[in-house]
Design an enzyme around this catalytic site. Sequence first.
Site, PDB file in Angstrom:
ATOM      1  N   GLU A  44       0.769  -1.172  -0.157  1.00  0.00           N
ATOM      2  CA  GLU A  44       0.026   0.080   0.007  1.00  0.00           C
ATOM      3  C   GLU A  44       0.771   1.374  -0.098  1.00  0.00           C
ATOM      4  OE1 GLU A  44      -3.129  -0.170   3.238  1.00  0.00           O
ATOM      5  OE2 GLU A  44      -4.056  -1.722   2.040  1.00  0.00           O
TER       6      GLU A  44
ATOM      7  N   GLU B 195      -5.300  -8.720   0.547  1.00  0.00           N
ATOM      8  CA  GLU B 195      -6.051  -8.354   2.120  1.00  0.00           C
ATOM      9  C   GLU B 195      -7.623  -8.015   1.684  1.00  0.00           C
ATOM     10  OE1 GLU B 195      -4.634  -5.128   4.367  1.00  0.00           O
ATOM     11  OE2 GLU B 195      -2.333  -5.658   4.135  1.00  0.00           O
TER      12      GLU B 195
END
Length: 453
Positions: free
Chosen positions: A169, A353
């Site tokens: 991320e 995720e």
Amino acid sequence: MSSQLTQPFPADFVWGAATAAYQIEGAVNEDGRGESVWDRFCATPGKVRAGDSGAVACDFYHRYREDVALMRELGLDAFRFSIAWPRVLPDGRGRVNAAGLDFYDRLVDELLGSGIAPYVTLFHWDTPQAIEDAGGWPSRATVDAFCEYVEAVSQRLGDRVGRWITHNEPWVVSWVGHGWGHHAPGRESEADALATAHHLLLSHGRAVEILRRNSPGSQVGITLNLDTPYPASDSPEDAAAARWVDGMHNRWFLDPLFRGEYPEDMAEAWAALVPEVRDGDLATISRAIDFLGVNNYTSPLVAADTNGGRSRIVRRNDVDRTDMGWEVVPEGLHDLLLRLHRDYRPGALYVTENGAAYPDVRGHDGHVRDAERQSYLEAYLAGAARAVAQGVPLRGYFAWSLLDNFEWAWGYWKRFGLVYVDYPTLERVPKGSFYWYRDFIAAQRARAAEEAA
Ligand code: FCB
């Protein structure tokens, strides 16, 4: 099995769960680990809720064998975890701390011995404080430091790790950590955010080359947090606002990685802020990778901002929310996967995720009932299954998270685990969703075996 799930997953689909070093390990002062920006951030009053820190977390550093046993019980094919840079290079660069690497060596062997494939994230936000003090991610020199770290890790584990994720991320690190200061290192500068993004991407490309050399035969990718920004209406203004959010969240990272260029509209808007991009940087960033990791939790509804901003997120009234306040939008994952396949054609995709926080409690009988988490997972998995049926090369799914853990600025207040952690005792209590996911995986396997017979 889920009633929502009409399409089965392929027989070789990878079922996993994900975690990150600082969120679970604890043992921050053991075996020569250096300080990370998250240690520092947690020690800074007012930054993390209730003054929580990852000092003990789930104590995974000492209890990993017990947790791998839980993974076995769950029937996982794969476990995604991250390596803490400050354990490996306590000063950020230079001296390699063998004792820090020993821990990951033991963990990898424990997983492999249990038939569970390690999916290793190299950077999940815990920059060594020494690197931050020397300029941090906004400084180009950090790219070289990261390469030293990747060399050390891949020389040690490259013979056994088959899947590498360079970064987790970069958008969050850039904007939440450097642009808005809600995460470590707590900087508040848009120029720092964009310089961080460029250097994270550049270091990703350099790491790909190192991993190919030190871990031949492994597959290498990167994990981005991505979403589907939906315009709130058919108006051109709302469409432009949604496109802006798409540019900021998604295209700013996807375009350089898969097309070797920054998106023109955004580069123009940010012209005064973007860092120096040197010749060759974009070629490095867009080196071929084997897969794209997708983290997705929600997708925003976006409208034009009548107060002069670029966009405004509109609150939906017709959807459920998790304990983070995040809207449950499973079609967002479906649409995202289709769009990634259509626009960027990664060779393979993994959901690295997906999951939900709910205010779980242990009942008088000792059980943790989390029907909402089960519904959330069922709905998102149904969306993923539809994408697979429509031809998206999605190869695996990792639930966030195996354990309740240190949820960054929210501390231990937010629980995302399939396994409840009783923090005072560190006892692990599998939640209802744990047993549901176990049965779901088993049913998928049984179905695949039936079809093969
Ligand atoms: C993601 C992070 C992960 C976790 C989840 C809830 O942004 O990658 O570490 O905190 O959100």
